[in-house]
Design a protein around this motif. Structure first.
Motif, PDB file in Angstrom:
ATOM      1  N   ILE A 186       0.879  -1.170   0.000  1.00 60.43           N
ATOM      2  CA  ILE A 186       0.000   0.000   0.000  1.00 60.43           C
ATOM      3  C   ILE A 186       0.917   1.222   0.000  1.00 60.43           C
ATOM      4  O   ILE A 186       1.598   1.502   0.988  1.00 60.43           O
ATOM      5  N   GLU A 187       0.917   1.967  -1.116  1.00 62.02           N
ATOM      6  CA  GLU A 187       1.897   3.040  -1.299  1.00 62.02           C
ATOM      7  C   GLU A 187       1.318   4.442  -1.160  1.00 62.02           C
ATOM      8  O   GLU A 187       2.065   5.411  -1.062  1.00 62.02           O
ATOM      9  N   ASN A 188      -0.007   4.580  -1.151  1.00 61.90           N
ATOM     10  CA  ASN A 188      -0.600   5.914  -1.047  1.00 61.90           C
ATOM     11  C   ASN A 188      -2.006   5.841  -0.485  1.00 61.90           C
ATOM     12  O   ASN A 188      -2.541   4.746  -0.228  1.00 61.90           O
ATOM     13  N   GLU A 189      -2.616   7.010  -0.305  1.00 63.50           N
ATOM     14  CA  GLU A 189      -3.943   7.096   0.303  1.00 63.50           C
ATOM     15  C   GLU A 189      -5.006   6.423  -0.567  1.00 63.50           C
ATOM     16  O   GLU A 189      -5.936   5.789  -0.052  1.00 63.50           O
ATOM     17  N   GLN A 190      -4.877   6.557  -1.883  1.00 70.00           N
ATOM     18  CA  GLN A 190      -5.871   5.974  -2.784  1.00 70.00           C
ATOM     19  C   GLN A 190      -5.860   4.451  -2.717  1.00 70.00           C
ATOM     20  O   GLN A 190      -6.911   3.806  -2.800  1.00 70.00           O
ATOM     21  N   GLN A 191      -4.686   3.877  -2.558  1.00 72.77           N
ATOM     22  CA  GLN A 191      -4.604   2.417  -2.454  1.00 72.77           C
ATOM     23  C   GLN A 191      -5.167   1.932  -1.121  1.00 72.77           C
ATOM     24  O   GLN A 191      -5.799   0.869  -1.068  1.00 72.77           O
ATOM     25  N   PHE A 192      -4.958   2.706  -0.043  1.00 66.19           N
ATOM     26  CA  PHE A 192      -5.574   2.299   1.219  1.00 66.19           C
ATOM     27  C   PHE A 192      -7.089   2.415   1.125  1.00 66.19           C
ATOM     28  O   PHE A 192      -7.825   1.569   1.651  1.00 66.19           O
ATOM     29  N   ALA A 193      -7.579   3.459   0.474  1.00 66.76           N
ATOM     30  CA  ALA A 193      -9.020   3.606   0.283  1.00 66.76           C
ATOM     31  C   ALA A 193      -9.587   2.427  -0.494  1.00 66.76           C
ATOM     32  O   ALA A 193     -10.697   1.951  -0.220  1.00 66.76           O
ATOM     33  N   ASN A 194      -8.831   1.931  -1.460  1.00 67.83           N
ATOM     34  CA  ASN A 194      -9.261   0.756  -2.215  1.00 67.83           C
ATOM     35  C   ASN A 194      -9.277  -0.484  -1.324  1.00 67.83           C
ATOM     36  O   ASN A 194     -10.164  -1.338  -1.450  1.00 67.83           O
ATOM     37  N   PHE A 195      -8.285  -0.579  -0.432  1.00 66.89           N
ATOM     38  CA  PHE A 195      -8.235  -1.685   0.535  1.00 66.89           C
ATOM     39  C   PHE A 195      -9.479  -1.672   1.414  1.00 66.89           C
ATOM     40  O   PHE A 195     -10.143  -2.698   1.600  1.00 66.89           O
ATOM     41  N   GLN A 196      -9.850  -0.503   1.922  1.00 67.04           N
ATOM     42  CA  GLN A 196     -11.048  -0.378   2.755  1.00 67.04           C
ATOM     43  C   GLN A 196     -12.302  -0.776   1.971  1.00 67.04           C
ATOM     44  O   GLN A 196     -13.150  -1.531   2.463  1.00 67.04           O
ATOM     45  N   LYS A 197     -12.398  -0.280   0.755  1.00 63.33           N
ATOM     46  CA  LYS A 197     -13.570  -0.560  -0.074  1.00 63.33           C
ATOM     47  C   LYS A 197     -13.675  -2.041  -0.403  1.00 63.33           C
ATOM     48  O   LYS A 197     -14.763  -2.625  -0.389  1.00 63.33           O
ATOM     49  N   SER A 198     -12.536  -2.662  -0.687  1.00 60.29           N
ATOM     50  CA  SER A 198     -12.525  -4.075  -1.071  1.00 60.29           C
ATOM     51  C   SER A 198     -12.947  -4.971   0.097  1.00 60.29           C
ATOM     52  O   SER A 198     -13.778  -5.869  -0.069  1.00 60.29           O
ATOM     53  N   VAL A 199     -12.359  -4.739   1.288  1.00 59.67           N
ATOM     54  CA  VAL A 199     -12.712  -5.558   2.453  1.00 59.67           C
ATOM     55  C   VAL A 199     -14.173  -5.351   2.822  1.00 59.67           C
ATOM     56  O   VAL A 199     -14.909  -6.305   3.098  1.00 59.67           O
ATOM     57  N   SER A 200     -14.617  -4.101   2.836  1.00 58.67           N
ATOM     58  CA  SER A 200     -16.002  -3.813   3.198  1.00 58.67           C
ATOM     59  C   SER A 200     -16.982  -4.364   2.177  1.00 58.67           C
ATOM     60  O   SER A 200     -18.158  -4.559   2.475  1.00 58.67           O
ATOM     61  N   GLY A 201     -16.485  -4.638   0.980  1.00 50.87           N
ATOM     62  CA  GLY A 201     -17.317  -5.235  -0.050  1.00 50.87           C
ATOM     63  C   GLY A 201     -17.367  -6.749   0.007  1.00 50.87           C
ATOM     64  O   GLY A 201     -18.118  -7.373  -0.748  1.00 50.87           O
ATOM     65  N   GLY A 202     -16.550  -7.358   0.893  1.00 50.07           N
ATOM     66  CA  GLY A 202     -16.642  -8.796   1.080  1.00 50.07           C
ATOM     67  C   GLY A 202     -15.381  -9.590   0.825  1.00 50.07           C
ATOM     68  O   GLY A 202     -15.368 -10.807   1.022  1.00 50.07           O
ATOM     69  N   GLU A 203     -14.291  -8.943   0.402  1.00 52.42           N
ATOM     70  CA  GLU A 203     -13.038  -9.655   0.169  1.00 52.42           C
ATOM     71  C   GLU A 203     -12.254  -9.705   1.477  1.00 52.42           C
ATOM     72  O   GLU A 203     -11.805  -8.682   1.981  1.00 52.42           O
ATOM     73  N   SER A 204     -12.065 -10.894   2.035  1.00 52.30           N
ATOM     74  CA  SER A 204     -11.427 -11.027   3.349  1.00 52.30           C
ATOM     75  C   SER A 204      -9.908 -11.041   3.293  1.00 52.30           C
ATOM     76  O   SER A 204      -9.249 -10.781   4.303  1.00 52.30           O
ATOM     77  N   TYR A 205      -9.344 -11.391   2.154  1.00 50.79           N
ATOM     78  CA  TYR A 205      -7.896 -11.560   2.010  1.00 50.79           C
ATOM     79  C   TYR A 205      -7.349 -12.524   3.060  1.00 50.79           C
ATOM     80  O   TYR A 205      -6.284 -12.309   3.638  1.00 50.79           O
ATOM     81  N   ALA A 206      -8.082 -13.590   3.314  1.00 49.87           N
ATOM     82  CA  ALA A 206      -7.664 -14.583   4.301  1.00 49.87           C
ATOM     83  C   ALA A 206      -6.294 -15.150   3.954  1.00 49.87           C
ATOM     84  O   ALA A 206      -6.058 -15.603   2.831  1.00 49.87           O
ATOM     85  N   GLY A 207      -5.379 -15.087   4.917  1.00 48.79           N
ATOM     86  CA  GLY A 207      -4.041 -15.615   4.714  1.00 48.79           C
ATOM     87  C   GLY A 207      -3.130 -14.745   3.875  1.00 48.79           C
ATOM     88  O   GLY A 207      -1.978 -15.112   3.634  1.00 48.79           O
ATOM     89  N   LYS A 208      -3.605 -13.583   3.432  1.00 51.64           N
ATOM     90  CA  LYS A 208      -2.804 -12.697   2.605  1.00 51.64           C
ATOM     91  C   LYS A 208      -2.089 -11.651   3.474  1.00 51.64           C
ATOM     92  O   LYS A 208      -2.488 -11.357   4.600  1.00 51.64           O
ATOM     93  N   PHE A 209      -1.036 -11.055   2.920  1.00 49.67           N
ATOM     94  CA  PHE A 209      -0.212 -10.094   3.648  1.00 49.67           C
ATOM     95  C   PHE A 209      -0.181  -8.749   2.920  1.00 49.67           C
ATOM     96  O   PHE A 209      -0.072  -8.705   1.690  1.00 49.67           O
ATOM     97  N   PHE A 210      -0.267  -7.673   3.730  1.00 46.88           N
ATOM     98  CA  PHE A 210      -0.173  -6.310   3.216  1.00 46.88           C
ATOM     99  C   PHE A 210       0.910  -5.566   3.992  1.00 46.88           C
ATOM    100  O   PHE A 210       1.133  -5.834   5.175  1.00 46.88           O
ATOM    101  N   ARG A 211       1.548  -4.606   3.316  1.00 45.18           N
ATOM    102  CA  ARG A 211       2.529  -3.763   4.004  1.00 45.18           C
ATOM    103  C   ARG A 211       2.373  -2.321   3.528  1.00 45.18           C
ATOM    104  O   ARG A 211       2.291  -2.056   2.328  1.00 45.18           O
ATOM    105  N   LEU A 212       2.347  -1.415   4.487  1.00 47.46           N
ATOM    106  CA  LEU A 212       2.306   0.012   4.189  1.00 47.46           C
ATOM    107  C   LEU A 212       3.731   0.487   3.920  1.00 47.46           C
ATOM    108  O   LEU A 212       4.650   0.154   4.670  1.00 47.46           O
TER     109      LEU A 212
END
Length: 321
Positions: free
Chosen positions: A21-47
């Protein structure tokens, strides 16, 4: 605020190559994606960078939606089930509020940067800056990092902003932690205002652990009970190697309804080990003697030997000068 999102382009979600996650827009996409139902179970993210949201408003990452109706249990939760590594970067100038379309779930709770988490959810090395706010006065289970967690790990996180919660379970780091959750190495340095079960680190924990945590901020339980610098209420849990020097505000309470306390207002079938506070700064002592909770003067806390005292018998050496 949903006006601008951007898909991340680096990483494959593995532990060795996390999504970046490199910027604010990508974090906003992360929020939108999870809230839309994508759990990313077992996946890793780094700011990879500090994020400044310029005072914009965002709903929490995910949504907690467990409820019962006519003796039937439902679960419409949409939660992040992976690992989010803040990489010791700071997220700031962000106002987190409830989604108005979810207002019927205010008593169920789940308000914070992350609404909630379950087994497999890990949030680590993340700092929320002093201009970050979580404003949910009608919601229970409200905190800076995560509203509520079952079997989660939150480590090396700091919350320096402000939290306003509802009638129960408000905190700087996590509103409620249960099911063998682990809260460790976290710092609360902001302002929290709630009611009953309010803490600098956690509102309450059940069958979980909290260790090596520091509270320097203001914890205000208003007219509620079970209010403390570290944890409001701990049941069947352990609290160890913690230090509270921030102001704790609320009723003094009684043996039936414990009020303010520097470390933990109620240790029900729980143990505290190697925990310390400065009464001149917290403004309170425990209502009754608590084994493992010791008062120190400000001068004693500032002394060099306090580092080894807080580290106790642990080999990890979490505390440094």
């Amino acid at each position: 605020d949903g006006s601008s999102t951007q898909v991340w382009t680096k990483g494959d979600g593995s532990e060795s190559k996390p999504y970046l996650i490199e910027n604010e827009q990508q974090f906003a996409n992360f929020q939108k994606s999870v809230s839309g139902g994508e759990s990313y179970a077992g996946k890793f993210f780094r700011l990879t960078a500090n994020l400044d949201f310029s005072g914009k408003t965002m709903y929490p990452v995910g949504f907690y939606g467990k409820y019962s109706e006519s003796d039937v249990n439902y679960d419409i939760s949409k939660l992040f089930l992976g690992t989010f590594d803040g990489n010791y970067k700071t997220v700031d100038n962000l106002n987190i509020i409830p989604d108005p379309d979810k207002s019927e779930f205010s008593e169920v709770g789940g308000m914070g940067l992350f609404a909630a988490g379950l087994n497999g959810t890990v949030v680590r090395n993340l700092i929320l800056g002093s201009k970050t706010s979580v404003n949910a006065p009608a919601w229970n289970f409200t905190a800076g990092i995560m509203g509520m967690g079952e079997g989660v790990v939150i480590e090396n996180c700091e919350f320096a902003g402000s939290v306003t919660g509802g009638s129960m379970n408000t905190a700087g780091i996590i509103g409620e932690a249960s099911a063998d959750s682990r809260i460790r190495g976290c710092i609360f340095s902001g302002n929290v205002k709630g009611n009953s079960y309010t803490g600098g680190i956690a509102g309450d924990i059940y069958n979980s652990s909290c260790d090596n945590c520091l509270s320097t901020g203001t914890t205000d339980g208003n007219q509620g009970y079970w209010v403390a610098g570290i944890i409001g209420w701990a049941e069947r849990s352990t609290v160890s190697n913690c230090l509270a020097v921030g102001k704790v505000l609320g009723p003094v309470g009684s043996s039936l309804l414990p009020g303010i306390s520097p470390i933990c207002a109620e240790l029900e079938k729980s143990t505290a080990t190697n925990c310390y506070y400065v009464k001149e700064l917290t403004g309170c002592d425990p209502l009754r003697t608590q084994a493992g909770v010791t008062a120190k003067s400000e001068a004693e806390v500032k002394a060099a030997e306090m580092v080894s005292t807080l580290n106790g018998n642990t080999a990890e050496g979490a505390w440094t000068a």
